[in-house]
Design an enzyme around this catalytic site. Structure first.
Site, PDB file in Angstrom:
ATOM      1  N   THR A 197     -11.301   3.706  -7.917  1.00 38.24           N
ATOM      2  CA  THR A 197     -11.144   2.863  -9.110  1.00 38.24           C
ATOM      3  C   THR A 197     -12.481   2.832  -9.850  1.00 38.24           C
ATOM      4  OG1 THR A 197      -9.461   1.479  -8.140  1.00 38.24           O
ATOM      5  CG2 THR A 197     -10.860   0.406  -9.773  1.00 38.24           C
TER       6      THR A 197
ATOM      7  N   ARG B 106       4.158  -2.333  -8.111  1.00 35.87           N
ATOM      8  CA  ARG B 106       3.049  -3.131  -7.557  1.00 35.87           C
ATOM      9  C   ARG B 106       1.899  -3.201  -8.559  1.00 35.87           C
ATOM     10  NH1 ARG B 106      -2.637  -1.990  -6.445  1.00 35.87           N
ATOM     11  NH2 ARG B 106      -3.296  -3.344  -4.766  1.00 35.87           N
TER      12      ARG B 106
ATOM     13  N   GLY C 227      -2.102  -4.486  -8.878  1.00 38.38           N
ATOM     14  CA  GLY C 227      -3.251  -4.940  -8.091  1.00 38.38           C
ATOM     15  C   GLY C 227      -4.128  -5.906  -8.873  1.00 38.38           C
TER      16      GLY C 227
ATOM     17  N   GLY D 195     -11.357  -2.282  -4.483  1.00 38.68           N
ATOM     18  CA  GLY D 195     -11.021  -2.439  -3.067  1.00 38.68           C
ATOM     19  C   GLY D 195      -9.573  -2.843  -2.937  1.00 38.68           C
TER      20      GLY D 195
HETATM   21  N1  ASP Z   1      -8.409  -2.650  -6.513  1.00 37.53           N
HETATM   22  C1  ASP Z   1      -7.514  -1.560  -6.820  1.00 37.53           C
HETATM   23  C2  ASP Z   1      -6.099  -2.019  -6.588  1.00 37.53           C
HETATM   24  O1  ASP Z   1      -5.864  -2.722  -5.640  1.00 37.53           O
HETATM   25  C3  ASP Z   1      -7.767  -0.342  -5.992  1.00 37.53           C
HETATM   26  C4  ASP Z   1      -9.224   0.018  -5.816  1.00 37.53           C
HETATM   27  O2  ASP Z   1     -10.103  -0.630  -6.318  1.00 37.53           O
HETATM   28  O3  ASP Z   1      -9.493   1.006  -5.173  1.00 37.53           O
HETATM   29  O4  ASP Z   1      -5.236  -1.620  -7.310  1.00 37.53           O
END
Ligand code: ASP
Length: 326
Positions: free
Chosen positions: A195, A223, A225, A247
């Site tokens: 990300t 979904r 995030g 994350g």
């Molecule tokens: N935080 C992002 C999500 O949960 C994924 C990531 O940051 O790697 O969609």
């Protein structure tokens, strides 16, 4: 001119200036800037081949230079954040834009958000399937609608109205992500994602933050995030700080990570470093991820509790660093 009329005109002019300042409070106009960016946190192996490591650090440095060139010439934090993230969205190494991961159905659903610390205005899109630059569509939601978050088809209809061309979802079918999803299916564990995010303080004393992602690999279609959720993955307030997270999104939503950073500073009087430490070591758990933050004085923090976090920082005082591990 009648003296009463001149006084009236002066009062009216002063109130316009006052209203403008009240709407866009500037906390500290130091003339200095700081820009911090991330390209994701997670299980990033230190055994990565040199060429791969270089390819990531080159991309991080290139992104930093894009932001720096905007801030150097007194551009806004908001423009720097948007342009840095637009660049990441064209680099398939990162899980944003073209490099977005696959859902469990073998499709791609992208999330992003952006926030202006001057007046808390913000915009976000979630679950978009045909948008090459979700960060810029988020900015359009912020600037061109009364809303904060548009999802899926509605967001895409809005994009078309704004003249943004739709791209086929298959454009996001990159080799790298296809290989990863196969590996992911065998292991079924959370992995490094890539990300991207950026936070900046500009020379005018204003803060901005933005985040863009394809989400978690193998996620259920639908979904959403933390990345497009203002207060979870992204937040900016001139009074406190600008934050972008990466994350395990569900954890960031539960802890309201980005807003909590701001709240700890505003309501508990913590410094940026103290608030960052509280969140990374007490509110998040090991391997949840990390975040980047900058405050109105240009102090910055890049805490993470995973193996690594692709990140970089540049300041008007000459700092220019890109790093992956501790
Ligand atoms: N935080 C992002 C999500 O949960 C994924 C990531 O940051 O790697 O969609």
């Amino acid at each position: 001119m009648n003296p009463f009329r001149s006084i009236l005109i002066i009062v009216m002019l002063l109130s316009v200036v006052f209203l403008a300042i009240a709407q866009h409070p500037v906390t500290s106009n130091t003339g200095r800037y700081t820009i911090v960016l991330h390209g994701g946190a997670g299980n990033i192996s230190t055994a990565m081949p040199d060429s791969t490591r270089r390819s990531y650090t080159d991309a991080l440095a290139h992104a930093l230079k894009i932001g720096q060139s905007i801030l150097d010439t007194s551009g806004t934090a908001l423009d720097a954040v948007e342009q840095v993230i637009r660049y990441f969205e064209t680099d398939p190494q990162f899980n944003a834009g073209i490099g977005a991961v696959y859902t469990a159905d073998g499709t791609h659903e992208l999330d992003a958000s952006i926030m202006d610390g001057r007046d808390l205005s913000c915009g976000a899109v979630a679950g978009v399937r045909q948008i090459a630059h979700p960060i810029s569509l988020s900015r359009m939601v912020m600037e061109r609608t009364k809303h904060v978050l548009l999802t899926g088809e509605g967001a895409e209809r809005f994009a078309q109205r704004m003249g943004v061309p739709l791209v086929p979802n298959t454009i996001f079918n990159t080799q790298k992500r296809a290989k990863e999803i196969e590996e992911y299916k065998q292991r079924l564990e959370k992995e490094k994602n890539g990300t991207v995010g950026c936070v900046a303080l500009d020379r005018h004393g204003n803060l901005a933050a933005g985040t863009s992602t394809g989400g978690m690999p193998g996620k259920m279609p639908g979904r959403v995030g933390d990345s497009p959720i203002i207060g979870a993955g992204t937040y900016a307030n001139n009074k406190t700080c600008a934050v972008s997270g990466t994350g395990w999104g569900e954890k960031f939503i539960k802890q309201g990570v980005a807003f909590t950073m701001s709240a700890l500073m505003e309501f508990k009087g913590m410094t940026l470093a103290e608030a960052a430490e509280e969140i990374i070591s007490k509110r998040l758990e090991s391997n949840d991820g990390g975040f980047i933050a900058v405050d109105a004085k240009g102090n910055y923090a890049t805490p993470f509790n995973a193996h690594g976090m692709f990140r970089g920082v540049a300041t008007s005082d000459g700092v220019f660093e890109v790093t992956i591990w501790k």
